[in-house]
Write an enzyme that holds these catalytic residues in place. Structure first.
Site, mmCIF file in Angstrom:
data_model
loop_
_atom_site.group_PDB
_atom_site.id
_atom_site.type_symbol
_atom_site.label_atom_id
_atom_site.label_comp_id
_atom_site.label_asym_id
_atom_site.label_seq_id
_atom_site.Cartn_x
_atom_site.Cartn_y
_atom_site.Cartn_z
ATOM 1 N N GLN A 73 0.791 -1.171 0.040
ATOM 2 C CA GLN A 73 0.025 -0.099 -0.113
ATOM 3 C C GLN A 73 1.186 1.057 -0.117
ATOM 4 O O GLN A 73 1.283 1.729 1.162
ATOM 5 C CB GLN A 73 -0.921 0.038 1.177
ATOM 6 C CG GLN A 73 -1.833 1.142 1.156
ATOM 7 C CD GLN A 73 -3.231 0.912 1.559
ATOM 8 O OE1 GLN A 73 -3.414 -0.148 2.475
ATOM 9 N NE2 GLN A 73 -4.220 1.567 1.358
ATOM 10 N N PHE A 74 1.037 1.779 -1.328
ATOM 11 C CA PHE A 74 1.842 2.958 -1.213
ATOM 12 C C PHE A 74 1.297 4.208 -0.745
ATOM 13 O O PHE A 74 2.030 5.221 -0.211
ATOM 14 C CB PHE A 74 2.050 3.136 -2.797
ATOM 15 C CG PHE A 74 1.338 4.065 -3.529
ATOM 16 C CD1 PHE A 74 1.054 5.255 -3.730
ATOM 17 C CD2 PHE A 74 0.356 3.207 -4.101
ATOM 18 C CE1 PHE A 74 0.249 5.752 -4.237
ATOM 19 C CE2 PHE A 74 -0.784 3.739 -4.792
ATOM 20 C CZ PHE A 74 -0.916 5.034 -4.878
ATOM 21 N N THR A 75 -0.003 4.059 -0.505
ATOM 22 C CA THR A 75 -0.733 5.112 0.023
ATOM 23 C C THR A 75 -0.263 5.576 1.597
ATOM 24 O O THR A 75 -0.397 6.554 2.140
ATOM 25 C CB THR A 75 -1.991 5.295 0.014
ATOM 26 O OG1 THR A 75 -2.441 4.370 0.930
ATOM 27 C CG2 THR A 75 -2.583 5.273 -1.421
#
Length: 140
Positions: A73-75
């Site tokens: 999850q890059f967020t």
């Protein structure tokens, strides 16, 4: 590296109407990678996740063999300090992040964990039943 670790009664990841990862009671782990992360960071994170005593009865996943569903999850590296639109500049690009997320999975499995995963870079539907709720942020 950052990880959000949740104790769950169950969790599932679906991509294009196909279940790609599913666990019963265990840990749902969302992992973000930044530019200067390394394989050593991945190994540290895996060990920390595996030994973190947050399950019922003050147990870790390693104590009771609880499964882990790990989702990239890059967020987790969103910068929301200015304006209304997050900046993603602190998140590593896919060609850097994907091998390191894979390293976390590999290290967990080497420690004895049963690990299910999402699909890197895909639009995923992640569903979970949070138990406790217990949600822990890990960062190295």
């Amino acid at each position: 590296m950052r990880a959000v670790v949740q104790t769950v009664g169950e969790a599932c990841v679906t991509v294009d109407d196909e279940v790609v990862g599913r666990i019963d009671a265990g840990l749902l782990v969302l992992v973000g990678v930044t530019h200067d992360d390394s394989p050593e960071d991945a190994a540290w994170l895996a060990k920390k996740i595996w030994e973190l005593r947050i399950l019922d009865g003050d147990f870790s996943a390693s104590d009771i063999g609880a499964p882990i569903l790990l989702v990239s999850q890059f967020t987790l590296y969103a910068d929301t300090r200015k304006g209304r639109r997050p900046s993603w500049t602190k998140a590593a690009p896919g060609d850097v992040a994907e091998p390191l997320v894979s390293e976390v999975v590999k290290a967990l499995r080497a420690l004895g964990a049963t690990v299910e995963t999402g699909r890197f870079g895909a639009m995923m539907l992640v569903s979970s039943v949070n138990v406790g709720p217990r949600t822990i942020l890990l960062e190295r």
